[in-house]
Design an enzyme around this catalytic site. Sequence first.
Site, PDB file in Angstrom:
ATOM      1  N   ASP A 108       0.776  -1.292   0.005  1.00  0.00           N
ATOM      2  CA  ASP A 108      -0.070   0.136   0.135  1.00  0.00           C
ATOM      3  C   ASP A 108       0.983   1.130  -0.001  1.00  0.00           C
ATOM      4  O   ASP A 108       0.449   2.360   0.577  1.00  0.00           O
ATOM      5  CB  ASP A 108      -0.775  -0.100   1.322  1.00  0.00           C
ATOM      6  CG  ASP A 108      -0.199  -0.006   2.430  1.00  0.00           C
ATOM      7  OD1 ASP A 108       0.963  -0.322   2.447  1.00  0.00           O
ATOM      8  OD2 ASP A 108      -0.802   0.039   3.385  1.00  0.00           O
ATOM      9  N   HIS A 137      24.443   3.704 -17.040  1.00  0.00           N
ATOM     10  CA  HIS A 137      22.905   3.952 -16.041  1.00  0.00           C
ATOM     11  C   HIS A 137      23.228   3.391 -14.574  1.00  0.00           C
ATOM     12  O   HIS A 137      22.059   2.852 -13.964  1.00  0.00           O
ATOM     13  CB  HIS A 137      21.678   3.375 -16.791  1.00  0.00           C
ATOM     14  CG  HIS A 137      21.406   4.303 -17.779  1.00  0.00           C
ATOM     15  ND1 HIS A 137      20.439   3.905 -18.873  1.00  0.00           N
ATOM     16  CD2 HIS A 137      21.753   5.682 -18.266  1.00  0.00           C
ATOM     17  CE1 HIS A 137      20.211   4.792 -19.842  1.00  0.00           C
ATOM     18  NE2 HIS A 137      21.137   5.984 -19.622  1.00  0.00           N
ATOM     19  N   ASP A 154      26.380  11.686 -12.374  1.00  0.00           N
ATOM     20  CA  ASP A 154      25.363  12.438 -13.141  1.00  0.00           C
ATOM     21  C   ASP A 154      24.094  12.503 -12.431  1.00  0.00           C
ATOM     22  O   ASP A 154      23.352  11.435 -12.089  1.00  0.00           O
ATOM     23  CB  ASP A 154      25.102  11.479 -14.407  1.00  0.00           C
ATOM     24  CG  ASP A 154      24.306  11.700 -15.316  1.00  0.00           C
ATOM     25  OD1 ASP A 154      23.458  12.756 -15.187  1.00  0.00           O
ATOM     26  OD2 ASP A 154      24.224  11.039 -16.580  1.00  0.00           O
ATOM     27  N   ASP A 173      20.430  18.366 -15.900  1.00  0.00           N
ATOM     28  CA  ASP A 173      21.018  17.164 -16.082  1.00  0.00           C
ATOM     29  C   ASP A 173      22.606  17.364 -16.267  1.00  0.00           C
ATOM     30  O   ASP A 173      22.917  17.886 -17.141  1.00  0.00           O
ATOM     31  CB  ASP A 173      20.542  16.598 -17.282  1.00  0.00           C
ATOM     32  CG  ASP A 173      21.042  15.233 -17.724  1.00  0.00           C
ATOM     33  OD1 ASP A 173      21.850  14.559 -16.947  1.00  0.00           O
ATOM     34  OD2 ASP A 173      20.712  14.704 -18.906  1.00  0.00           O
ATOM     35  N   HIS A 214      27.176   6.406 -26.746  1.00  0.00           N
ATOM     36  CA  HIS A 214      25.916   7.380 -26.677  1.00  0.00           C
ATOM     37  C   HIS A 214      26.220   8.377 -27.668  1.00  0.00           C
ATOM     38  O   HIS A 214      27.343   8.762 -28.088  1.00  0.00           O
ATOM     39  CB  HIS A 214      25.492   7.402 -25.245  1.00  0.00           C
ATOM     40  CG  HIS A 214      26.467   8.045 -24.724  1.00  0.00           C
ATOM     41  ND1 HIS A 214      26.731   9.657 -24.695  1.00  0.00           N
ATOM     42  CD2 HIS A 214      27.513   7.675 -23.636  1.00  0.00           C
ATOM     43  CE1 HIS A 214      27.637   9.934 -23.993  1.00  0.00           C
ATOM     44  NE2 HIS A 214      27.976   9.094 -22.992  1.00  0.00           N
ATOM     45  N   HIS A 217      20.910  15.296 -25.791  1.00  0.00           N
ATOM     46  CA  HIS A 217      19.256  15.157 -25.925  1.00  0.00           C
ATOM     47  C   HIS A 217      18.638  16.559 -25.820  1.00  0.00           C
ATOM     48  O   HIS A 217      19.207  17.277 -24.848  1.00  0.00           O
ATOM     49  CB  HIS A 217      18.819  14.229 -25.073  1.00  0.00           C
ATOM     50  CG  HIS A 217      19.250  14.107 -23.782  1.00  0.00           C
ATOM     51  ND1 HIS A 217      18.723  14.900 -22.662  1.00  0.00           N
ATOM     52  CD2 HIS A 217      20.324  13.596 -23.187  1.00  0.00           C
ATOM     53  CE1 HIS A 217      19.268  14.666 -21.341  1.00  0.00           C
ATOM     54  NE2 HIS A 217      20.281  14.192 -21.710  1.00  0.00           N
ATOM     55  N   HIS A 237      14.940  13.566 -20.625  1.00  0.00           N
ATOM     56  CA  HIS A 237      15.168  13.257 -22.252  1.00  0.00           C
ATOM     57  C   HIS A 237      13.697  13.974 -22.779  1.00  0.00           C
ATOM     58  O   HIS A 237      12.648  13.235 -22.837  1.00  0.00           O
ATOM     59  CB  HIS A 237      15.252  11.889 -22.368  1.00  0.00           C
ATOM     60  CG  HIS A 237      16.440  11.416 -21.939  1.00  0.00           C
ATOM     61  ND1 HIS A 237      16.751   9.955 -21.774  1.00  0.00           N
ATOM     62  CD2 HIS A 237      17.577  11.858 -21.633  1.00  0.00           C
ATOM     63  CE1 HIS A 237      17.900   9.660 -21.052  1.00  0.00           C
ATOM     64  NE2 HIS A 237      18.556  10.804 -20.998  1.00  0.00           N
ATOM     65  N   GLU A 290      27.263  16.142 -23.683  1.00  0.00           N
ATOM     66  CA  GLU A 290      27.722  15.281 -22.520  1.00  0.00           C
ATOM     67  C   GLU A 290      28.471  14.158 -23.119  1.00  0.00           C
ATOM     68  O   GLU A 290      28.215  12.798 -23.224  1.00  0.00           O
ATOM     69  CB  GLU A 290      26.651  14.819 -21.797  1.00  0.00           C
ATOM     70  CG  GLU A 290      25.349  13.986 -22.645  1.00  0.00           C
ATOM     71  CD  GLU A 290      24.343  13.248 -22.040  1.00  0.00           C
ATOM     72  OE1 GLU A 290      24.627  12.653 -21.037  1.00  0.00           O
ATOM     73  OE2 GLU A 290      23.217  13.733 -21.992  1.00  0.00           O
ATOM     74  N   TYR A 344      34.759   5.611 -22.198  1.00  0.00           N
ATOM     75  CA  TYR A 344      34.435   4.563 -21.091  1.00  0.00           C
ATOM     76  C   TYR A 344      35.375   3.506 -21.686  1.00  0.00           C
ATOM     77  O   TYR A 344      35.158   2.952 -22.682  1.00  0.00           O
ATOM     78  CB  TYR A 344      33.099   4.070 -21.088  1.00  0.00           C
ATOM     79  CG  TYR A 344      32.228   5.586 -21.141  1.00  0.00           C
ATOM     80  CD1 TYR A 344      31.767   5.960 -19.749  1.00  0.00           C
ATOM     81  CD2 TYR A 344      31.595   5.811 -22.215  1.00  0.00           C
ATOM     82  CE1 TYR A 344      30.781   7.083 -19.699  1.00  0.00           C
ATOM     83  CE2 TYR A 344      30.864   7.129 -22.151  1.00  0.00           C
ATOM     84  CZ  TYR A 344      30.424   7.743 -20.936  1.00  0.00           C
ATOM     85  OH  TYR A 344      29.611   8.838 -20.872  1.00  0.00           O
ATOM     86  N   ARG A 351      32.821  11.229 -18.162  1.00  0.00           N
ATOM     87  CA  ARG A 351      31.696  12.143 -18.798  1.00  0.00           C
ATOM     88  C   ARG A 351      31.589  13.301 -18.403  1.00  0.00           C
ATOM     89  O   ARG A 351      31.839  13.584 -17.164  1.00  0.00           O
ATOM     90  CB  ARG A 351      30.342  11.394 -18.835  1.00  0.00           C
ATOM     91  CG  ARG A 351      29.165  12.115 -19.405  1.00  0.00           C
ATOM     92  CD  ARG A 351      28.033  11.386 -19.827  1.00  0.00           C
ATOM     93  NE  ARG A 351      27.127  10.820 -18.763  1.00  0.00           N
ATOM     94  CZ  ARG A 351      27.213   9.733 -17.788  1.00  0.00           C
ATOM     95  NH1 ARG A 351      27.852   8.614 -18.645  1.00  0.00           N
ATOM     96  NH2 ARG A 351      26.540   9.292 -17.150  1.00  0.00           N
ATOM     97  N   GLU A 402      28.961  16.737 -18.699  1.00  0.00           N
ATOM     98  CA  GLU A 402      27.863  17.046 -19.123  1.00  0.00           C
ATOM     99  C   GLU A 402      27.289  18.681 -18.635  1.00  0.00           C
ATOM    100  O   GLU A 402      27.287  18.738 -17.342  1.00  0.00           O
ATOM    101  CB  GLU A 402      26.848  16.043 -18.685  1.00  0.00           C
ATOM    102  CG  GLU A 402      25.192  16.581 -19.264  1.00  0.00           C
ATOM    103  CD  GLU A 402      24.120  15.292 -18.994  1.00  0.00           C
ATOM    104  OE1 GLU A 402      24.425  14.369 -17.931  1.00  0.00           O
ATOM    105  OE2 GLU A 402      23.295  15.200 -19.661  1.00  0.00           O
TER     106      GLU A 402
HETATM  107  N1  GLY Z   1      21.130  11.780 -16.934  1.00  0.00           N
HETATM  108  C1  GLY Z   1      20.763  10.919 -18.169  1.00  0.00           C
HETATM  109  C2  GLY Z   1      21.511  11.667 -19.309  1.00  0.00           C
HETATM  110  O1  GLY Z   1      22.371  12.138 -19.143  1.00  0.00           O
HETATM  111  O2  GLY Z   1      20.751  11.318 -20.294  1.00  0.00           O
HETATM  112 MN    MN Z   2      22.937  13.044 -17.219  1.00  0.00          MN
HETATM  113 MN    MN Z   3      21.868  13.935 -20.296  1.00  0.00          MN
END
Ligand code: GLY
Ligand code: MN
Ligand code: MN
Length: 446
Positions: free
Chosen positions: A42, A246, A263, A274, A353, A357, A364, A387, A391, A409, A411
Amino acid sequence: MSHRCGFPLSAFTARRQALLQYVGESGVAIIPTAPECRRNRDVYFPFRPSSDFVYLTGFAEPESVLVCVPGRPEGECILFCRPKDPEREVWDGYRVGVDAAAETLGVDQAFRFDQLNEMMPSLLGGRSRVYYDFGEQAAWDQAVLSWVRAVQEKVRTGIRAPDQFLALQAYLHEARLLKSTDELAIMQQAADISVRAHRKAMTLCQPGLHEYHLESALMAEFLAGGARSSAYASIVGSGQNGCVLHYIENDAPLNAGDLVLIDAGAELHYYAADITRTFPVSGTFSGEQKALYEVVLQAQRDAIAAVKVGALWSDYDACAVRTLVSGLVDLGLLKGDVDNLIERKAHKPFYMHRTGHWLGMDVHDVGRYKLDDQWRKLEPGMVLTVEPGLYIAPHNEDVDERWRGIGIRIEDDVVVQEGEPWVLTAGLPKTVEDIEALMAHGSGDS
Ligand code: GLY
Ligand code: MN
Ligand code: MN
């Protein structure tokens, strides 16, 4: 109430007016909010309204639907919401209720949520087009079809049933893609809170702590800044966890000599930040870490410089890839001609990647990347992330051992505008020198 979710009421009225204009007198638009989500037994996840719904209403209660019926004399914008319920309100908190909803939210009329099935067929009757995004919530898809069927069953009485179903997002998501000055001001605030949170995590970091200690510093700063949530699950990955795109376990110890990749971004008034930074657990980059870091940083700078009005969406990604590949060649991680390596996507094991975005109410964010099958051009008011990363998988036998397990990374959040791009997250150190200074002395301003 004059301000909702950081905006004046008039902002929502203007958005609905533009929607009415788009839908036209023979159409109807139906925009339900998100469902409540059960976590276990619940216990429910904190409710998060759908971005489309909150963009049009500023209303954050569950069980609500906006129906827009252009030209309807009794009212064009109708909200269905939960009624007042003193007993439930003792347990779950205040509800605006049906009587106060119209004035509070600036809609024309409000009805109880449980009146939908009874009222929707007559609101759809006589209209030819239904604007509704099928495929998001199965229960709503069924409900919309059942209302249309109810009208179809009455066609012998001379009433017209809708026979065209159109995605609302073709309009709404393009509207959301271009941010207003007010929206950008909120995004700047979300970015500022997130910058403070990353600074806190950097200054707190030391060997012996765990990844979750940094996550807790981030969350504390988000909450203290008035952001009630992160925009997505924070990623705090140290050592080779930085190579997991992720990674959200965030439970490993922070070891001297490793990097840690964070991140994380706050959500303020339903707008996301982000940000990613990568820094050394003990405050000083090793030779290999620094060499790779400088490549990513240069790629990020080159990519930000390519965020220009009129440039293609794909340009800044191409720019980042070129700098990353030539950096990998310089360091001996890739061998060959840069153009040829890019052509055959030789960087994919190290950079899998894209460079960014759209960013907005959803991390996103919505909005098309291509128009007529071509990458679209950047326009003022679009917001995107930049970003790039590298890696080096811990098991990559193709590279010298000293590089393995390093994940980096960087960003930032960038607004497209005439002239230089506006970097919302510029207040957060990202050069090797500034990061090392911040971690050593708690000051990293360049
Ligand atoms: N935090 C998700 C991305 O950087 O796309
Ligand atoms: Mn991010
Ligand atoms: Mn991002």
